[in-house]
Enzyme design. Structure first.
Site, PDB file in Angstrom:
ATOM      1  N   HIS A   1       0.847  -1.190   0.000  1.00 34.10           N
ATOM      2  CA  HIS A   1       0.000   0.000   0.000  1.00 34.10           C
ATOM      3  C   HIS A   1       0.882   1.239   0.000  1.00 34.10           C
ATOM      4  O   HIS A   1       2.103   1.155   0.130  1.00 34.10           O
ATOM      5  CB  HIS A   1      -0.982   0.000   1.183  1.00 34.10           C
ATOM      6  CG  HIS A   1      -0.369   0.248   2.513  1.00 34.10           C
ATOM      7  ND1 HIS A   1      -1.011   0.957   3.497  1.00 34.10           N
ATOM      8  CD2 HIS A   1       0.824  -0.097   3.044  1.00 34.10           C
ATOM      9  CE1 HIS A   1      -0.239   1.019   4.578  1.00 34.10           C
ATOM     10  NE2 HIS A   1       0.870   0.381   4.323  1.00 34.10           N
TER      11      HIS A   1
ATOM     12  N   CYS B   1       5.981   5.803   4.376  1.00 37.43           N
ATOM     13  CA  CYS B   1       4.739   5.159   3.916  1.00 37.43           C
ATOM     14  C   CYS B   1       4.186   5.799   2.646  1.00 37.43           C
ATOM     15  O   CYS B   1       3.263   5.267   2.038  1.00 37.43           O
ATOM     16  CB  CYS B   1       3.685   5.200   5.018  1.00 37.43           C
ATOM     17  SG  CYS B   1       4.126   4.209   6.457  1.00 37.43           S
TER      18      CYS B   1
ATOM     19  N   HIS C   1       5.044   0.132  -0.610  1.00 38.37           N
ATOM     20  CA  HIS C   1       5.756  -0.662   0.391  1.00 38.37           C
ATOM     21  C   HIS C   1       4.766  -1.696   0.908  1.00 38.37           C
ATOM     22  O   HIS C   1       3.568  -1.580   0.680  1.00 38.37           O
ATOM     23  CB  HIS C   1       6.314   0.208   1.528  1.00 38.37           C
ATOM     24  CG  HIS C   1       5.264   0.751   2.450  1.00 38.37           C
ATOM     25  ND1 HIS C   1       4.427   1.800   2.106  1.00 38.37           N
ATOM     26  CD2 HIS C   1       4.890   0.368   3.690  1.00 38.37           C
ATOM     27  CE1 HIS C   1       3.597   2.049   3.114  1.00 38.37           C
ATOM     28  NE2 HIS C   1       3.858   1.189   4.086  1.00 38.37           N
TER      29      HIS C   1
ATOM     30  N   HIS D   1       3.569  -4.996   3.879  1.00 36.79           N
ATOM     31  CA  HIS D   1       3.550  -5.529   5.243  1.00 36.79           C
ATOM     32  C   HIS D   1       3.074  -6.975   5.206  1.00 36.79           C
ATOM     33  O   HIS D   1       2.322  -7.375   4.317  1.00 36.79           O
ATOM     34  CB  HIS D   1       2.585  -4.739   6.128  1.00 36.79           C
ATOM     35  CG  HIS D   1       2.939  -3.309   6.288  1.00 36.79           C
ATOM     36  ND1 HIS D   1       3.937  -2.878   7.118  1.00 36.79           N
ATOM     37  CD2 HIS D   1       2.433  -2.200   5.688  1.00 36.79           C
ATOM     38  CE1 HIS D   1       4.022  -1.562   7.048  1.00 36.79           C
ATOM     39  NE2 HIS D   1       3.128  -1.124   6.179  1.00 36.79           N
TER      40      HIS D   1
ATOM     41  N   ASP E   1      -4.558 -10.632  -0.027  1.00 35.87           N
ATOM     42  CA  ASP E   1      -3.256 -11.301  -0.005  1.00 35.87           C
ATOM     43  C   ASP E   1      -2.510 -11.133  -1.322  1.00 35.87           C
ATOM     44  O   ASP E   1      -3.034 -11.451  -2.395  1.00 35.87           O
ATOM     45  CB  ASP E   1      -3.425 -12.780   0.320  1.00 35.87           C
ATOM     46  CG  ASP E   1      -2.100 -13.440   0.680  1.00 35.87           C
ATOM     47  OD1 ASP E   1      -1.227 -12.771   1.269  1.00 35.87           O
ATOM     48  OD2 ASP E   1      -1.946 -14.628   0.356  1.00 35.87           O
ATOM     49  N   HIS E   2      -1.285 -10.639  -1.218  1.00 34.37           N
ATOM     50  CA  HIS E   2      -0.399 -10.384  -2.356  1.00 34.37           C
ATOM     51  C   HIS E   2      -1.032  -9.421  -3.361  1.00 34.37           C
ATOM     52  O   HIS E   2      -0.867  -9.561  -4.562  1.00 34.37           O
ATOM     53  CB  HIS E   2       0.047 -11.693  -3.018  1.00 34.37           C
ATOM     54  CG  HIS E   2       1.025 -12.426  -2.159  1.00 34.37           C
ATOM     55  ND1 HIS E   2       0.621 -13.227  -1.127  1.00 34.37           N
ATOM     56  CD2 HIS E   2       2.370 -12.447  -2.172  1.00 34.37           C
ATOM     57  CE1 HIS E   2       1.689 -13.732  -0.533  1.00 34.37           C
ATOM     58  NE2 HIS E   2       2.770 -13.270  -1.144  1.00 34.37           N
TER      59      HIS E   2
ATOM     60  N   GLU F   1      -0.221  -4.445  11.660  1.00 36.66           N
ATOM     61  CA  GLU F   1       0.562  -4.065  10.493  1.00 36.66           C
ATOM     62  C   GLU F   1       2.013  -4.505  10.673  1.00 36.66           C
ATOM     63  O   GLU F   1       2.662  -4.930   9.722  1.00 36.66           O
ATOM     64  CB  GLU F   1       0.493  -2.548  10.312  1.00 36.66           C
ATOM     65  CG  GLU F   1       1.256  -2.043   9.117  1.00 36.66           C
ATOM     66  CD  GLU F   1       1.180  -0.541   8.996  1.00 36.66           C
ATOM     67  OE1 GLU F   1       0.512  -0.067   8.073  1.00 36.66           O
ATOM     68  OE2 GLU F   1       1.781   0.152   9.843  1.00 36.66           O
TER      69      GLU F   1
END
Length: 137
Positions: A14, A33, A39, A41, A79-80, A126
């Protein structure tokens, strides 16, 4: 009242930024961020439901059903993925952990109500040091 919590994990990218702001203002406000190249998490999601135990099954909810709901409507979408670009329930919203947790709650609430339990809380980690809890208030 009984509470059950299910943990799931997902990895996602994100970026925190405001389109109408300059690169400098975004960086001053959001720091790393706001990286223009995103980037990511490795998130941990904790979903807690509450209600009364079914006297026939002894369950509040079948945990296989709980897992299926969370995975189908949240994990598979996140996810991903890029939260800003790929996730339908995040379109047009700031992709902060706070907002992601709130939107996950809004997605899951009616699905768990259909299973005769109440969604109590969504907790989203996070990082190992930073987490958000949302109770729908």
């Amino acid at each position: 009242m009984v509470y059950i919590t299910r943990r799931e994990r997902f990895s996602a990218a994100h970026k925190l930024h405001r389109q109408e702001w300059s690169l400098e203002k975004n960086e001053a406000t959001f720091g790393n961020c706001s990286n223009p190249n995103w980037h990511g998490h490795n998130y941990e999601l904790f979903v807690t439901v509450k209600g009364e135990i079914n006297p026939i099954t002894g369950f509040l909810i079948d945990l296989k059903v709980m897992k299926k709901i969370i995975n189908l409507y949240v994990i598979e979408k996140l996810d991903h993925k890029n939260v800003n670009l790929d996730v339908d329930f995040m379109q047009g919203k700031m992709a902060s952990t706070e907002v992601i947790a709130m939107e996950i709650f809004h997605v899951l609430k009616p699905l768990f109500e259909a299973e005769n339990v109440q969604l109590h809380c969504v907790r989203l980690h996070e990082t190992e040091n930073n987490a958000v809890e949302y109770y729908g208030e």
